[in-house]
Design a protein around this motif. Structure first.
Motif, short mmCIF file in Angstrom:
data_model
loop_
_atom_site.label_atom_id
_atom_site.label_comp_id
_atom_site.label_asym_id
_atom_site.label_seq_id
_atom_site.Cartn_x
_atom_site.Cartn_y
_atom_site.Cartn_z
N UNK A 73 51.81 2.08 66.36
CA UNK A 73 51.94 4.13 66.53
C UNK A 73 51.03 5.30 67.42
N UNK A 74 49.90 4.27 66.55
CA UNK A 74 48.70 5.15 67.01
C UNK A 74 47.92 4.82 68.43
N UNK A 75 48.18 3.42 68.18
CA UNK A 75 47.84 2.61 69.53
C UNK A 75 48.44 3.46 70.94
N UNK A 76 49.73 4.23 70.62
CA UNK A 76 50.91 3.65 71.50
C UNK A 76 50.55 5.48 71.65
N UNK A 77 49.44 6.30 71.29
CA UNK A 77 49.46 7.36 71.30
C UNK A 77 47.79 8.09 71.37
N UNK A 78 47.01 7.43 71.88
CA UNK A 78 46.05 7.07 72.20
C UNK A 78 45.48 7.05 71.40
N UNK A 79 45.94 6.79 70.03
CA UNK A 79 45.14 6.92 68.59
C UNK A 79 44.30 8.08 68.45
N UNK A 80 45.11 8.97 68.37
CA UNK A 80 45.57 9.83 67.96
C UNK A 80 46.99 10.62 67.51
N UNK A 81 46.63 11.08 66.24
CA UNK A 81 47.99 11.32 65.36
C UNK A 81 47.94 13.43 65.65
N UNK A 82 48.62 13.76 66.04
CA UNK A 82 48.60 15.47 65.84
C UNK A 82 49.40 15.84 64.69
N UNK A 83 48.81 16.34 63.70
CA UNK A 83 48.75 17.73 62.71
C UNK A 83 50.48 17.47 62.48
N UNK A 84 50.98 16.94 61.46
CA UNK A 84 52.27 16.84 60.99
C UNK A 84 53.08 16.95 59.32
N UNK A 85 53.37 16.60 59.17
CA UNK A 85 54.25 16.58 57.29
C UNK A 85 55.27 15.75 57.83
N UNK A 86 55.43 15.11 56.19
CA UNK A 86 56.30 14.72 55.82
C UNK A 86 57.44 14.76 54.66
N UNK A 87 58.25 15.95 54.91
CA UNK A 87 58.81 16.63 53.33
C UNK A 87 58.79 15.90 52.14
N UNK A 88 59.95 14.72 52.77
CA UNK A 88 59.81 13.71 51.45
C UNK A 88 59.09 12.62 50.81
N UNK A 89 57.95 12.40 52.20
CA UNK A 89 57.51 10.88 52.84
C UNK A 89 56.50 10.70 52.06
N UNK A 123 41.28 8.70 66.19
CA UNK A 123 40.80 7.28 65.30
C UNK A 123 39.76 6.86 66.09
N UNK A 124 38.63 6.28 66.04
CA UNK A 124 37.20 6.27 66.74
C UNK A 124 37.73 4.95 67.86
N UNK A 125 38.70 4.98 68.41
CA UNK A 125 38.69 3.70 69.86
C UNK A 125 39.93 3.10 68.37
N UNK A 126 40.07 1.38 68.92
CA UNK A 126 40.99 0.49 68.01
C UNK A 126 40.95 0.81 66.57
N UNK A 127 42.32 0.93 66.08
CA UNK A 127 41.78 0.54 64.58
C UNK A 127 42.97 -0.14 64.44
N UNK A 128 42.93 -1.45 62.72
CA UNK A 128 43.82 -1.98 62.49
C UNK A 128 44.60 -1.30 60.88
#
Length: 306
Positions: free
Chosen positions: A44-60, A100-105
């Protein structure tokens, strides 16, 4: 300093820019379902250029086992540096993002928090505080064949894909074991809420702790503001800017999380649950729950009509 996607930290904290997701980029599900999802962090992170914007999960909740790479994690209003190997744990309702600072796994596990809390309440009540607290746990570098966490992650992935008999019970047991193993072997990074100068984070933590203690009492917002030594306006601004929610939204979300836990994991009647959560009238509780979740308490639990 790293730039978060979409602009600076102030833009991040705009209440209209903190979406609620089931999984990042996917609309949150309003009804109870068997929630378990396991994937590689890179998927998922790779598909978004290693950036995941601020969000939340109500019950997860989410648990990330970072096996390689490094980056920065946003917890509400604080940014925390992370480096493999480590576990990043994000409970329900906490605003979070990743740079992420580049690729992570590694592995990322998303699961329903209420059933995990129910198991912990019976078998490991001392773990409840950890389940409700965002944290980064630094881990030692194990040889692959000695890694105690990876087999648990792979077993969870097997449960997710195969969904064999009683897979929900099995996956929750594995997830609880994974969290316990991480806490046993790891060293928790300094809590951003207790770092010098982190006043906003201290205030947010203090508010959440007060809500945890008093949400069943249906206290007015003035009570919380007074206990925190601030005005109602300041409390409202704090929550809107850093959580993307009003203070009442935070309290309601905590009530709903507990309602889901009890509805899904007890035989108590809806009336009994309503009273346990401080509602004098079961009809009002049902209307409140339907407004928050889109279904009635009985429908959420799967009760048969009649």
């Amino acid at each position: 300093m790293a730039q978060w996607p979409g602009g600076d930290q102030n833009n991040y904290n705009n209440m209209n820019k903190i979406p609620n997701y089931a999984l990042y980029g996917e609309t949150a599900q309003p009804v109870w379902h068997e929630s378990l999802h396991v994937e590689q962090i890179s998927q998922r992170s790779g598909a978004h250029n290693w950036e995941i914007a601020a969000h939340r999960h109500d019950g997860l909740l989410q648990l990330l086992y970072l096996q390689s790479g490094s980056g920065e994690v946003l917890f509400d209003s604080e940014r925390v540096q992370v480096c493999a190997p480590s576990v990043v744990y994000v409970p329900a309702q906490v605003v979070h993002g990743f740079h992420w600072s580049g690729e992570v796994e590694g592995q990322v596990i998303t699961a329903a928090q209420p059933p995990l809390e129910s198991i912990a309440q019976v078998l490991a009540p001392n773990l409840l505080a950890a389940i409700r607290k965002p944290q980064v746990i630094a881990l030692p570098r194990w040889p692959t064949e000695e890694d105690p966490l990876l087999p648990l992650c792979l077993a969870l992935r097997e449960e997710y894909h195969n969904r064999a008999r009683e897979h929900v019970a099995s996956s929750m047991a594995l997830l609880l074991t994974l969290l316990i193993q991480a806490l046993r072997h790891g060293q928790e990074a300094p809590d951003p809420a207790h770092r010098p100068g982190s006043r906003r984070s201290q205030q947010l933590t203090g508010f959440r702790e007060l809500v945890d203690r008093h949400y069943r009492e249906h206290r007015p917002l003035g009570f919380y503001a007074s206990e925190l030594g601030m005005t109602l306006a300041t409390l409202g601004r704090l929550c809107q800017e850093h959580l993307g929610m009003t203070p009442m939204n935070v309290i309601n979300a905590r009530l709903v999380l507990e309602a889901k836990r009890v509805l899904g994991h007890s035989d108590a009647s809806v009336k009994q649950i309503a009273h346990e959560l401080g509602f004098a009238d079961v009809g009002y509780f049902s209307r409140f729950f339907r407004k928050q979740c889109g279904v009635s308490p009985s429908a959420f639990r799967g009760d048969k009509p009649g």
